[in-house]
Design a protein around this motif. Sequence first.
Motif, mmCIF file in Angstrom:
data_model
loop_
_atom_site.group_PDB
_atom_site.id
_atom_site.type_symbol
_atom_site.label_atom_id
_atom_site.label_comp_id
_atom_site.label_asym_id
_atom_site.label_seq_id
_atom_site.Cartn_x
_atom_site.Cartn_y
_atom_site.Cartn_z
ATOM 1 N N TYR A 17 0.862 -1.186 0.000
ATOM 2 C CA TYR A 17 0.000 0.000 0.000
ATOM 3 C C TYR A 17 0.901 1.239 0.000
ATOM 4 O O TYR A 17 1.061 1.902 1.013
ATOM 5 C CB TYR A 17 -0.926 0.008 1.219
ATOM 6 N N SER A 35 -2.019 1.750 -7.024
ATOM 7 C CA SER A 35 -2.444 0.383 -7.343
ATOM 8 C C SER A 35 -1.763 -0.183 -8.584
ATOM 9 O O SER A 35 -1.900 -1.378 -8.867
ATOM 10 C CB SER A 35 -3.962 0.326 -7.512
ATOM 11 N N TYR A 38 -2.985 -3.300 -11.032
ATOM 12 C CA TYR A 38 -4.105 -4.048 -10.451
ATOM 13 C C TYR A 38 -5.428 -3.289 -10.591
ATOM 14 O O TYR A 38 -5.454 -2.063 -10.632
ATOM 15 C CB TYR A 38 -3.809 -4.373 -8.987
ATOM 16 N N HIS A 58 -12.914 0.945 -3.815
ATOM 17 C CA HIS A 58 -11.868 1.436 -4.719
ATOM 18 C C HIS A 58 -12.408 2.672 -5.431
ATOM 19 O O HIS A 58 -13.601 2.726 -5.762
ATOM 20 C CB HIS A 58 -11.475 0.388 -5.758
ATOM 21 N N THR A 332 -8.164 -8.260 -5.367
ATOM 22 C CA THR A 332 -7.800 -7.440 -6.523
ATOM 23 C C THR A 332 -7.549 -8.344 -7.719
ATOM 24 O O THR A 332 -7.069 -9.474 -7.582
ATOM 25 C CB THR A 332 -6.555 -6.594 -6.226
ATOM 26 N N THR A 488 5.836 -2.691 -6.739
ATOM 27 C CA THR A 488 4.789 -3.420 -6.024
ATOM 28 C C THR A 488 5.398 -4.445 -5.075
ATOM 29 O O THR A 488 6.563 -4.811 -5.187
ATOM 30 C CB THR A 488 3.863 -4.142 -7.009
#
Length: 521
Positions: A17, A35, A38, A58, A332, A488
Amino acid sequence: MTKPSITYSNPVLPGFYPDPSIARAGDDYYLICSSFEYFPGVPIFHSRDLIHWEQIGHVLDRPSQLNVADRKSSDGIYAPTLRYHDGTFYMITTDVRGIGNFYVTATNPAGPWSDPILVPYGGIDPSLFFDDDGKVYVTAQQGADYDSHAIQYEIDIATGKALSEPVVIWRGDGGPWTEGPHLYKIGGKYYIMTASGGTAKEHREIIGRGSSPYGPFELYEHPILTHRGIEHPIQYLGHADLVEDGNGDWWAVFLGVRLVDSGYSVLGRETFLAPVIWNEEDWPMIDNNEGTVNLEMRVTRLPGGSSTKARTTAFSEGSDDFDKSGLSHSWTFLRNPAEGSWSLEERPGWLTLRGQSAGLSDVGQVAFVGRRQQHVQAEWSTYLDYGSIMDGEEAGICARRDEDAHYEIFMKQEAGLRTIGVRLTVRGEWLMAAEVPTDSDGVYLKIRSDVTEYSMYYSLDGQEWIKLSGGPARALSPEDFVNKMCFTGIVIGLYASGNGKTASGKAHFDWFVTRQTRGGN
């Protein structure tokens, strides 16, 4: 002087995150994160005390807002900013290699949010600032490496149309990657705050101050947030955003990394929280190599009257039996899911995946539904019913960093022969690490991680687990990239693939269980 009496744990959002941004609306706080590839994009969380966060949805949850179906890993949605003004929420971000910089609006932060409103200038990391005189400014990063700087221009907030030409307002502290700019007006003065040094060991947050929104801005001589010069379990601190609570206290949310072993983290960049102390010269101080940002924090008070030690509620712990009408917000997809690639209705109480032509090493619409890894020491298990499997098809559970790094244990069929296998993909090269024949339609699958290894297990009865193979944890870390930097952390997912064609057979997953093991991070 009041002594600190409240303890909370960092990170407040563990796992992948990064790039947090925060906004307050009355007694409520909302936080968003990057994000990348994703979907849905930009997870949004709610809190009353800044430490207990619940995901409420989201921001970008439909294709008309976000199409990343053909986007490479670590492209897609970068560094969003969340702002609240006059009853409306605004989220501005960059769709890298897509539509560029845009914002969306909502009166309810849980959605629905509007379709994108484009803004014309800036590279990445745009931010919005609403001034007291009604003017609205976009502040954005422009340029690359040591040429990175912040530009700014006024817009019509109803249309996104520029009302002025972009002006360079900030060049940082001379380091590379001056990015993530935010403009604030505090105590009648304007503050420009950015990250600098790149999002690794030299990462830091810097700040300047001026008498107008265009500056000129006086650079504060030291970073206001960094751990770049000390030995500490939290590193790479930076990319911060500020918020004032209802008590008049100031706080910062920012990214950091919990390094393990020889200096890597499979969890990626996480969201941390720390109090802001204003010094005698009215500069906001967070932690300039003092080590005050810790895994356990002590403060005198929090908003919302919280008085107990607690960790975030945003963990994806426990079991999902797939018995609801939709997936929980913690799930996700890898890119926009292809039509017909997943279902909760086809076999009630099960998640059904139909393999697409793209596999885990491809850039495409992979049938993959996952959750962020939030603990170093953890395990994930599922039961797969694959009685309809056909030749060339496979399905299983995967620990994924990107298309160049992923480990999976799966059931596959070739020439009528069914096997359970483990494949390890490291730096773009794959190895079939183990394979055993089976005549079963169903199999229990498990991935377990610790500081140094991911281990892959299977069971035919759910009682006796057999370790089939394992792979080094470091090879899945963002630090182990080759050609393209990875932004990520690990996502643990259920997947299916037709390996070059749309599968005719369908994989059914009965449940998914996440469990933290032996304490750990």
